[in-house]
Design a protein around this motif. Structure first.
Motif, PDB file in Angstrom:
ATOM      1  N   GLY A   1       0.808  -1.211   0.000  1.00 16.35           N
ATOM      2  CA  GLY A   1       0.000   0.000   0.000  1.00 16.35           C
ATOM      3  C   GLY A   1       0.841   1.261   0.000  1.00 16.35           C
ATOM      4  N   ASN A   2       0.240   2.357  -0.459  1.00 15.79           N
ATOM      5  CA  ASN A   2       0.856   3.676  -0.329  1.00 15.79           C
ATOM      6  C   ASN A   2       0.449   4.204   1.042  1.00 15.79           C
ATOM      7  OD1 ASN A   2       2.056   6.149  -0.839  1.00 15.79           O
ATOM      8  ND2 ASN A   2       0.238   6.965  -1.824  1.00 15.79           N
ATOM      9  N   LEU A   3       1.334   4.085   2.024  1.00 15.74           N
ATOM     10  CA  LEU A   3       1.005   4.368   3.415  1.00 15.74           C
ATOM     11  C   LEU A   3       0.891   5.871   3.637  1.00 15.74           C
ATOM     12  CD1 LEU A   3       0.591   3.047   6.212  1.00 15.74           C
ATOM     13  CD2 LEU A   3       3.034   3.321   6.609  1.00 15.74           C
ATOM     14  N   ARG A   4      -0.327   6.344   3.894  1.00 15.90           N
ATOM     15  CA  ARG A   4      -0.581   7.754   4.158  1.00 15.90           C
ATOM     16  C   ARG A   4      -0.941   7.904   5.628  1.00 15.90           C
ATOM     17  NH1 ARG A   4      -3.252   6.789  -0.871  1.00 15.90           N
ATOM     18  NH2 ARG A   4      -5.168   6.338   0.282  1.00 15.90           N
ATOM     19  N   VAL A   5      -0.083   8.604   6.384  1.00 19.14           N
ATOM     20  CA  VAL A   5      -0.279   8.751   7.822  1.00 19.14           C
ATOM     21  C   VAL A   5      -0.980  10.088   8.075  1.00 19.14           C
ATOM     22  CG1 VAL A   5       0.828   8.791  10.077  1.00 19.14           C
ATOM     23  CG2 VAL A   5       1.797   7.401   8.231  1.00 19.14           C
ATOM     24  N   ASN A   6      -2.222  10.021   8.505  1.00 19.26           N
ATOM     25  CA  ASN A   6      -3.007  11.232   8.734  1.00 19.26           C
ATOM     26  C   ASN A   6      -2.764  11.826  10.113  1.00 19.26           C
ATOM     27  OD1 ASN A   6      -4.378  11.004   6.181  1.00 19.26           O
ATOM     28  ND2 ASN A   6      -5.556   9.332   7.078  1.00 19.26           N
ATOM     29  N   HIS A   7      -2.502  10.980  11.095  1.00 16.03           N
ATOM     30  CA  HIS A   7      -2.270  11.444  12.468  1.00 16.03           C
ATOM     31  C   HIS A   7      -1.248  10.521  13.104  1.00 16.03           C
ATOM     32  CE1 HIS A   7      -3.243  13.569  16.199  1.00 16.03           C
ATOM     33  NE2 HIS A   7      -3.159  12.402  16.795  1.00 16.03           N
ATOM     34  N   LEU A   8      -0.270  11.108  13.778  1.00  9.14           N
ATOM     35  CA  LEU A   8       0.814  10.322  14.365  1.00  9.14           C
ATOM     36  C   LEU A   8       1.160  10.894  15.728  1.00  9.14           C
ATOM     37  CD1 LEU A   8       2.974   8.100  14.030  1.00  9.14           C
ATOM     38  CD2 LEU A   8       4.438   9.816  12.950  1.00  9.14           C
ATOM     39  N   GLN A   9       1.056  10.052  16.753  1.00 10.32           N
ATOM     40  CA  GLN A   9       1.368  10.520  18.107  1.00 10.32           C
ATOM     41  C   GLN A   9       1.971   9.368  18.904  1.00 10.32           C
ATOM     42  OE1 GLN A   9      -1.861  12.506  20.203  1.00 10.32           O
ATOM     43  NE2 GLN A   9      -1.126  11.704  22.169  1.00 10.32           N
ATOM     44  N   ALA A  10       3.135   9.632  19.484  1.00  5.04           N
ATOM     45  CA  ALA A  10       3.782   8.648  20.336  1.00  5.04           C
ATOM     46  C   ALA A  10       3.991   9.249  21.717  1.00  5.04           C
ATOM     47  CB  ALA A  10       5.121   8.218  19.741  1.00  5.04           C
ATOM     48  N   GLY A  11       4.300   8.384  22.682  1.00  6.15           N
ATOM     49  CA  GLY A  11       4.648   8.877  23.998  1.00  6.15           C
ATOM     50  C   GLY A  11       5.991   9.594  23.963  1.00  6.15           C
ATOM     51  N   ALA A  12       6.272  10.334  25.017  1.00  6.29           N
ATOM     52  CA  ALA A  12       7.538  11.070  25.085  1.00  6.29           C
ATOM     53  C   ALA A  12       8.711  10.096  25.040  1.00  6.29           C
ATOM     54  CB  ALA A  12       7.590  11.899  26.366  1.00  6.29           C
ATOM     55  N   ASN A  13       9.695  10.419  24.219  1.00  5.66           N
ATOM     56  CA  ASN A  13      10.924   9.628  24.099  1.00  5.66           C
ATOM     57  C   ASN A  13      10.644   8.185  23.680  1.00  5.66           C
ATOM     58  OD1 ASN A  13      12.558  11.848  24.991  1.00  5.66           O
ATOM     59  ND2 ASN A  13      11.910  11.388  27.082  1.00  5.66           N
ATOM     60  N   LYS A  14       9.701   8.017  22.751  1.00 14.52           N
ATOM     61  CA  LYS A  14       9.367   6.705  22.208  1.00 14.52           C
ATOM     62  C   LYS A  14       9.624   6.704  20.704  1.00 14.52           C
ATOM     63  CE  LYS A  14       8.002   5.090  26.157  1.00 14.52           C
ATOM     64  NZ  LYS A  14       8.752   4.037  26.856  1.00 14.52           N
ATOM     65  N   SER A  15      10.024   5.559  20.185  1.00 13.50           N
ATOM     66  CA  SER A  15      10.454   5.472  18.797  1.00 13.50           C
ATOM     67  C   SER A  15       9.285   5.458  17.823  1.00 13.50           C
ATOM     68  CB  SER A  15      11.313   4.219  18.588  1.00 13.50           C
ATOM     69  OG  SER A  15      10.535   3.055  18.785  1.00 13.50           O
ATOM     70  N   ILE A  16       9.574   5.849  16.596  1.00 15.62           N
ATOM     71  CA  ILE A  16       8.623   5.776  15.491  1.00 15.62           C
ATOM     72  C   ILE A  16       9.341   5.129  14.317  1.00 15.62           C
ATOM     73  CG2 ILE A  16       7.330   7.115  13.772  1.00 15.62           C
ATOM     74  CD1 ILE A  16       6.728   9.147  15.953  1.00 15.62           C
ATOM     75  N   ASN A  17       8.698   4.118  13.726  1.00 15.59           N
ATOM     76  CA  ASN A  17       9.283   3.383  12.609  1.00 15.59           C
ATOM     77  C   ASN A  17       8.179   3.107  11.596  1.00 15.59           C
ATOM     78  OD1 ASN A  17      10.495   1.546  10.858  1.00 15.59           O
ATOM     79  ND2 ASN A  17      11.579   0.477  12.481  1.00 15.59           N
ATOM     80  N   LEU A  18       8.220   3.778  10.453  1.00 19.42           N
ATOM     81  CA  LEU A  18       7.186   3.636   9.434  1.00 19.42           C
ATOM     82  C   LEU A  18       7.809   3.173   8.130  1.00 19.42           C
ATOM     83  CD1 LEU A  18       5.177   6.938  10.067  1.00 19.42           C
ATOM     84  CD2 LEU A  18       4.690   4.654  10.974  1.00 19.42           C
ATOM     85  N   PHE A  19       7.181   2.194   7.487  1.00 24.19           N
ATOM     86  CA  PHE A  19       7.677   1.613   6.234  1.00 24.19           C
ATOM     87  C   PHE A  19       6.534   1.560   5.240  1.00 24.19           C
ATOM     88  CE2 PHE A  19       8.410  -1.767   3.267  1.00 24.19           C
ATOM     89  CZ  PHE A  19       9.776  -1.824   3.053  1.00 24.19           C
ATOM     90  N   GLY A  20       6.646   2.314   4.148  1.00 23.44           N
ATOM     91  CA  GLY A  20       5.651   2.269   3.086  1.00 23.44           C
ATOM     92  C   GLY A  20       6.263   1.681   1.834  1.00 23.44           C
ATOM     93  N   GLY A  21       5.849   0.475   1.465  1.00 22.40           N
ATOM     94  CA  GLY A  21       6.445  -0.201   0.330  1.00 22.40           C
ATOM     95  C   GLY A  21       6.221   0.523  -0.988  1.00 22.40           C
TER      96      GLY A  21
END
Length: 282
Positions: free
Chosen positions: A103-123
Motif C-alpha cells: 500500500g501507499n502508506l498515508r499517515v493522517n495522524h501520528l502521536q507517540a509517547g515522550a521519548n518513544k520510537s517511530i518506525n514507518l515503512f511504506g512499500g
C-alpha cells in the motif's frame, strides 16, 4: 487474541466498518485478514500482530492507551492510517513498527509517547502528516519504497534514518527519492539514503551531534545548511551541488561517482574542524 487457537476468527474479519475494543492488549492471531474499508482498533495495552498474519485496510485508526502499536509484517496492505500510542507509536525500532508492503502508506495522524520510537515503512510510498515529529531520546525511522519521501514538518530524535526512492508511475508526485524542506535535528547519528530520483534539500537546517551519512543513487542538491559535530559523508552517484554551508567538526567528504561536483560561488561554505576534507567529482 483474534484468530488464535480459540478459533474465534480462524481466517479473518472482513466487510465494512469494524470496531475492535479491548480493556487490555489486542493481538491479531494466525491468519487475520481485514479486507474492507474502515478499521477502528482501541486497546488499553499494545496492538500487535503475530508473525503469520497480514492486515489489509483502506482506513485504520489505531489507539493504544498503554502500549506499543506494532503492525510490522512485510505483507501488510495499508493506506490511510492514524496512530496514537502512549508508548511507541510505531513499534520499538528495528523491524518493529508499521509496515505496508503493497500500500501507499498515508499517515493522517501520528502521536507517540515522550521519548518513544517511530518506525514507518511504506512499500509503495509513505506520506507523512503535515506536523513536526519529535521522538526525543528515541530513534526515528521513515522509509518510502517506490513513491519518494517528502518532509512535511520538522523532524527531531536520537538516531534518524530517512530513505526513499522514486519510480515513475507510482503514487507520489515527488520526482526525488528524498525531498527535504524542513529542519532535521538528530542528537545521535543521521542517515539519509535516496534511491532513484536522488536527494533534494530545498530548505531547512540539517544538524546532528553524531555523524551525518548521505548516499544517493542519482543527483544530490544541498540548498540548506548541513552541520555535524562529528563527521559528514556525502556520496552521490550523479551530480552533487552545494549551495549553502556544510560544516563538520571531524572528517568531511563530498564525492560523486559519475557526475559533477559543484560548489556555488556565492552562499556556499565548506569547512572542517580537526578532520580531513575530501572532495571529488568530474
Amino acid at each position: 487474541e483474534l484468530g488464535g487457537s480459540t478459533g474465534e476468527t480462524p481466517y479473518g474479519v472482513a466487510s465494512g466498518l469494524i470496531t475492535l475494543e479491548s480493556g487490555g492488549p489486542i493481538s491479531l492471531g494466525k491468519t487475520e485478514t481485514w479486507a474492507g474499508y474502515g478499521r477502528n482498533v482501541s486497546a488499553n495495552g499494545a496492538i500487535t500482530q503475530k508473525a503469520d498474519t497480514w492486515v489489509s485496510a483502506y482506513t485504520l485508526n489505531a489507539q493504544a492507551s498503554g502500549g506499543d502499536i506494532s503492525l510490522n509484517n512485510a505483507i501488510n496492505w495499508l493506506f490511510d492510517v492514524s496512530l496514537i500510542a502512549t508508548s511507541n507509536a510505531a513499534g520499538a525500532g528495528g523491524e518493529d513498527g508499521v509496515r505496508s508492503k503493497m500500500g501507499n502508506l498515508r499517515v493522517n495522524h501520528l502521536q507517540a509517547g515522550a521519548n518513544k520510537s517511530i518506525n514507518l515503512f511504506g512499500g509503495y510510498g509513505l506520506t507523512l502528516p503535515a506536523v513536526d515529529i519529535n521522538t526525543g531520546t528515541a530513534d526515528l525511522t521513515l522509509h518510502s519504497g517506490h513513491g519518494g519521501l517528502t518532509t512535511r514538518g520538522n523532524l527531531a530524535g536520537r538516531n534518524i534514518t530517512l530513505s526513499g526512492t522514486h519510480l515513475t508511475g507510482y503514487y507520489s508526485s515527488s520526482l526525488a527519492g528524498l525531498t527535504l524542506g524542513h529542519n532535521i535535528n538528530a542528537t545521535g547519528s543521521l542517515t539519509l539514503s535516496a534511491g532513484t530520483g536522488g536527494l533534494l534539500q530545498t530548505a531547512g537546517n540539517i544538524t546532528a551531534d553524531g555523524a551525518i551519512t548521505i548516499s544517493s543513487a542519482s543527483a544530490t542538491d544541498l540548498l540548506g545548511r548541513l552541520t555535524s559535530a562529528e563527521a559528514v559523508s556525502v556520496q552521490s552517484a550523479g551530480n552533487l551541488s552545494v549551495a549553502s554551508t556544510v560544516q563538520s567538526a571531524g572528517n568531511l567528504s563530498l564525492q560523486t561517482n559519475a557526475g559533477r561536483l559543484h560548489i556555488a560561488s556565492t552562499g556556499a561554505v565548506v569547512t572542517t574542524g580537526a578532520g580531513t576534507l575530501t572532495m571529488s567529482g568530474t
